[in-house]
Design a protein around this motif. Structure first.
Motif, PDB file in Angstrom:
ATOM      1  N   MET A 110       1.074   3.973  -3.084  1.00 19.94           N
ATOM      2  CA  MET A 110       0.732   5.375  -2.872  1.00 19.94           C
ATOM      3  C   MET A 110       1.890   6.266  -3.312  1.00 19.94           C
ATOM      4  O   MET A 110       1.693   7.245  -4.035  1.00 19.94           O
ATOM      5  CB  MET A 110       0.399   5.628  -1.395  1.00 19.94           C
ATOM      6  CG  MET A 110      -0.886   4.974  -0.934  1.00 19.94           C
ATOM      7  SD  MET A 110      -1.135   5.123   0.852  1.00 19.94           S
ATOM      8  CE  MET A 110      -1.408   6.893   0.990  1.00 19.94           C
ATOM      9  N   TRP A 111       3.090   5.930  -2.857  1.00 21.79           N
ATOM     10  CA  TRP A 111       4.274   6.728  -3.197  1.00 21.79           C
ATOM     11  C   TRP A 111       4.506   6.751  -4.709  1.00 21.79           C
ATOM     12  O   TRP A 111       4.745   7.811  -5.286  1.00 21.79           O
ATOM     13  CB  TRP A 111       5.504   6.178  -2.469  1.00 21.79           C
ATOM     14  CG  TRP A 111       6.761   6.851  -2.883  1.00 21.79           C
ATOM     15  CD1 TRP A 111       7.213   8.077  -2.484  1.00 21.79           C
ATOM     16  CD2 TRP A 111       7.723   6.360  -3.815  1.00 21.79           C
ATOM     17  NE1 TRP A 111       8.401   8.371  -3.108  1.00 21.79           N
ATOM     18  CE2 TRP A 111       8.732   7.325  -3.924  1.00 21.79           C
ATOM     19  CE3 TRP A 111       7.829   5.191  -4.560  1.00 21.79           C
ATOM     20  CZ2 TRP A 111       9.836   7.166  -4.759  1.00 21.79           C
ATOM     21  CZ3 TRP A 111       8.925   5.023  -5.389  1.00 21.79           C
ATOM     22  CH2 TRP A 111       9.909   6.007  -5.478  1.00 21.79           C
ATOM     23  N   SER A 112       4.392   5.606  -5.363  1.00 23.70           N
ATOM     24  CA  SER A 112       4.669   5.556  -6.798  1.00 23.70           C
ATOM     25  C   SER A 112       3.594   6.279  -7.612  1.00 23.70           C
ATOM     26  O   SER A 112       3.849   6.698  -8.736  1.00 23.70           O
ATOM     27  CB  SER A 112       4.847   4.112  -7.288  1.00 23.70           C
ATOM     28  OG  SER A 112       3.643   3.398  -7.171  1.00 23.70           O
ATOM     29  N   ASP A 113       2.403   6.450  -7.028  1.00 24.63           N
ATOM     30  CA  ASP A 113       1.347   7.220  -7.700  1.00 24.63           C
ATOM     31  C   ASP A 113       1.442   8.711  -7.398  1.00 24.63           C
ATOM     32  O   ASP A 113       0.583   9.485  -7.800  1.00 24.63           O
ATOM     33  CB  ASP A 113      -0.036   6.708  -7.299  1.00 24.63           C
ATOM     34  CG  ASP A 113      -0.434   5.442  -8.040  1.00 24.63           C
ATOM     35  OD1 ASP A 113       0.244   5.071  -9.022  1.00 24.63           O
ATOM     36  OD2 ASP A 113      -1.439   4.815  -7.631  1.00 24.63           O
ATOM     37  N   GLY A 114       2.482   9.114  -6.655  1.00 24.37           N
ATOM     38  CA  GLY A 114       2.708  10.532  -6.426  1.00 24.37           C
ATOM     39  C   GLY A 114       2.202  11.088  -5.109  1.00 24.37           C
ATOM     40  O   GLY A 114       2.253  12.298  -4.882  1.00 24.37           O
ATOM     41  N   VAL A 115       1.699  10.233  -4.228  1.00 22.55           N
ATOM     42  CA  VAL A 115       1.273  10.714  -2.919  1.00 22.55           C
ATOM     43  C   VAL A 115       2.533  11.121  -2.149  1.00 22.55           C
ATOM     44  O   VAL A 115       3.506  10.370  -2.110  1.00 22.55           O
ATOM     45  CB  VAL A 115       0.498   9.613  -2.154  1.00 22.55           C
ATOM     46  CG1 VAL A 115       0.156  10.057  -0.743  1.00 22.55           C
ATOM     47  CG2 VAL A 115      -0.770   9.228  -2.929  1.00 22.55           C
TER      48      VAL A 115
ATOM     49  N   ILE B 234       8.989   0.909   2.842  1.00 21.29           N
ATOM     50  CA  ILE B 234       8.319   0.547   1.585  1.00 21.29           C
ATOM     51  C   ILE B 234       9.303   0.140   0.496  1.00 21.29           C
ATOM     52  O   ILE B 234       8.900  -0.301  -0.571  1.00 21.29           O
ATOM     53  CB  ILE B 234       7.363   1.649   1.083  1.00 21.29           C
ATOM     54  CG1 ILE B 234       8.097   2.927   0.687  1.00 21.29           C
ATOM     55  CG2 ILE B 234       6.277   1.913   2.118  1.00 21.29           C
ATOM     56  CD1 ILE B 234       7.191   4.005   0.099  1.00 21.29           C
ATOM     57  N   GLY B 235      10.590   0.269   0.767  1.00 21.34           N
ATOM     58  CA  GLY B 235      11.582  -0.252  -0.165  1.00 21.34           C
ATOM     59  C   GLY B 235      11.891   0.650  -1.338  1.00 21.34           C
ATOM     60  O   GLY B 235      12.089   0.164  -2.453  1.00 21.34           O
ATOM     61  N   ILE B 236      11.914   1.962  -1.091  1.00 17.81           N
ATOM     62  CA  ILE B 236      12.352   2.861  -2.151  1.00 17.81           C
ATOM     63  C   ILE B 236      13.829   2.589  -2.359  1.00 17.81           C
ATOM     64  O   ILE B 236      14.639   2.726  -1.449  1.00 17.81           O
ATOM     65  CB  ILE B 236      12.091   4.335  -1.795  1.00 17.81           C
ATOM     66  CG1 ILE B 236      10.579   4.556  -1.644  1.00 17.81           C
ATOM     67  CG2 ILE B 236      12.683   5.256  -2.852  1.00 17.81           C
ATOM     68  CD1 ILE B 236      10.209   5.932  -1.163  1.00 17.81           C
ATOM     69  N   GLU B 237      14.149   2.129  -3.548  1.00 14.22           N
ATOM     70  CA  GLU B 237      15.490   1.634  -3.836  1.00 14.22           C
ATOM     71  C   GLU B 237      16.232   2.559  -4.785  1.00 14.22           C
ATOM     72  O   GLU B 237      15.650   3.454  -5.400  1.00 14.22           O
ATOM     73  CB  GLU B 237      15.386   0.236  -4.441  1.00 14.22           C
ATOM     74  CG  GLU B 237      14.729  -0.749  -3.492  1.00 14.22           C
ATOM     75  CD  GLU B 237      14.404  -2.083  -4.144  1.00 14.22           C
ATOM     76  OE1 GLU B 237      14.758  -2.289  -5.321  1.00 14.22           O
ATOM     77  OE2 GLU B 237      13.782  -2.902  -3.460  1.00 14.22           O
ATOM     78  N   LYS B 238      17.497   2.279  -4.913  1.00 19.87           N
ATOM     79  CA  LYS B 238      18.362   3.053  -5.788  1.00 19.87           C
ATOM     80  C   LYS B 238      17.787   3.122  -7.205  1.00 19.87           C
ATOM     81  O   LYS B 238      17.828   4.162  -7.847  1.00 19.87           O
ATOM     82  CB  LYS B 238      19.765   2.444  -5.811  1.00 19.87           C
ATOM     83  CG  LYS B 238      20.817   3.356  -6.419  1.00 19.87           C
ATOM     84  CD  LYS B 238      22.194   2.708  -6.380  1.00 19.87           C
ATOM     85  CE  LYS B 238      22.693   2.682  -4.965  1.00 19.87           C
ATOM     86  NZ  LYS B 238      24.060   2.186  -4.844  1.00 19.87           N
TER      87      LYS B 238
ATOM     88  N   ARG C   6       0.840  -1.210   0.000  1.00 18.47           N
ATOM     89  CA  ARG C   6       0.000   0.000   0.000  1.00 18.47           C
ATOM     90  C   ARG C   6       0.869   1.251   0.000  1.00 18.47           C
ATOM     91  O   ARG C   6       0.652   2.176  -0.776  1.00 18.47           O
ATOM     92  CB  ARG C   6      -0.944   0.038   1.185  1.00 18.47           C
ATOM     93  CG  ARG C   6      -1.776   1.331   1.153  1.00 18.47           C
ATOM     94  CD  ARG C   6      -2.925   1.319   2.106  1.00 18.47           C
ATOM     95  NE  ARG C   6      -3.775   2.463   1.866  1.00 18.47           N
ATOM     96  CZ  ARG C   6      -4.728   2.531   0.951  1.00 18.47           C
ATOM     97  NH1 ARG C   6      -4.967   1.510   0.172  1.00 18.47           N
ATOM     98  NH2 ARG C   6      -5.445   3.619   0.797  1.00 18.47           N
ATOM     99  N   GLY C   7       1.853   1.288   0.870  1.00 16.04           N
ATOM    100  CA  GLY C   7       2.734   2.448   0.943  1.00 16.04           C
ATOM    101  C   GLY C   7       3.478   2.691  -0.352  1.00 16.04           C
ATOM    102  O   GLY C   7       3.550   3.831  -0.838  1.00 16.04           O
ATOM    103  N   TYR C   8       4.013   1.633  -0.941  1.00 17.55           N
ATOM    104  CA  TYR C   8       4.757   1.775  -2.200  1.00 17.55           C
ATOM    105  C   TYR C   8       3.830   2.240  -3.323  1.00 17.55           C
ATOM    106  O   TYR C   8       4.194   3.114  -4.112  1.00 17.55           O
ATOM    107  CB  TYR C   8       5.448   0.468  -2.581  1.00 17.55           C
ATOM    108  CG  TYR C   8       6.379   0.649  -3.756  1.00 17.55           C
ATOM    109  CD1 TYR C   8       7.693   1.045  -3.547  1.00 17.55           C
ATOM    110  CD2 TYR C   8       5.942   0.488  -5.070  1.00 17.55           C
ATOM    111  CE1 TYR C   8       8.559   1.247  -4.625  1.00 17.55           C
ATOM    112  CE2 TYR C   8       6.790   0.688  -6.140  1.00 17.55           C
ATOM    113  CZ  TYR C   8       8.088   1.064  -5.909  1.00 17.55           C
ATOM    114  OH  TYR C   8       8.932   1.279  -6.972  1.00 17.55           O
TER     115      TYR C   8
END
Length: 185
Positions: A143-148, A169-173, A139-141
């Motif tokens: 939301m983040w990838s959709d620009g929230v 949420i695993g925001i990676e390089k 859910r977190g990823y």
């Protein structure tokens, strides 16, 4: 303890739902889908009774892990799952009640370790380290990838800082590197 991952595409999220039902039951599918939509920890999700959630638009609860109060808007998908489960299981007390022979003699919720095993099995099929935390991470990823904004994702997951949320949420390089291609000015 193994690190689990978020499922990072909507197609894969839906595939996990289908595979959980195919290789398990609608119970596991519903746990996955409600977990993603409510962003609850598995312990809080499995502790819900129908009396806690029926007819509600907003669920207020004290998290078991953090003891923080959370107010969760039950979106249309969450409400649909709750209503379907009530219709299919009118005598159940727990939203996710165990159905095995040993569980029949006493009303118990589905066990966390049972869910973890089923999620791991599906993760092996799709090549993702899937576990019970994957629902919140997904859910977190998403939301983040959709620009929230990460600060909003942080609040939804009830984290103390955006840095915690980014790690969680695993925001990676590769995500950061992709931003250089996405934003050519």
């Amino acid at each position: 303890m193994n690190e689990v991952e978020a499922v990072k595409t909507k197609d894969d999220i839906h595939m996990v739902s289908r595979l959980l039902e195919k290789h398990g039951s609608s119970d596991y599918r519903d746990i996955w889908e409600l977990g993603i939509n409510a962003a609850l920890r598995i312990s809080d999700l499995l502790s819900l009774k129908f009396s806690d959630v029926e007819g509600l638009e907003v669920l207020n609860l004290v998290e078991g892990k953090t003891k923080k109060v959370r107010s969760i808007k039950l979106n249309s998908k969450a409400q649909e799952i709750i209503q379907r489960r009530r219709n299919d299981n009118p005598a159940d007390v727990w939203l996710f009640q165990a159905k095995g022979n040993r569980a029949r003699s006493s009303e118990k919720a589905i066990d966390r370790s049972t869910v973890a095993r089923k999620f791991k099995e599906i993760g092996e099929i799709i090549g993702v380290q899937l576990g019970t935390h994957s629902m919140r991470k997904t859910r977190g990823y998403a939301m983040w990838s959709d620009g929230v904004p990460i600060e909003v994702v942080c609040k939804v997951l009830n984290h103390s800082t955006p840095a915690v949320t980014m790690r969680y949420i695993g925001i990676e390089k590769q995500d950061i590197h992709q931003s250089y291609d996405d934003y050519v000015l």
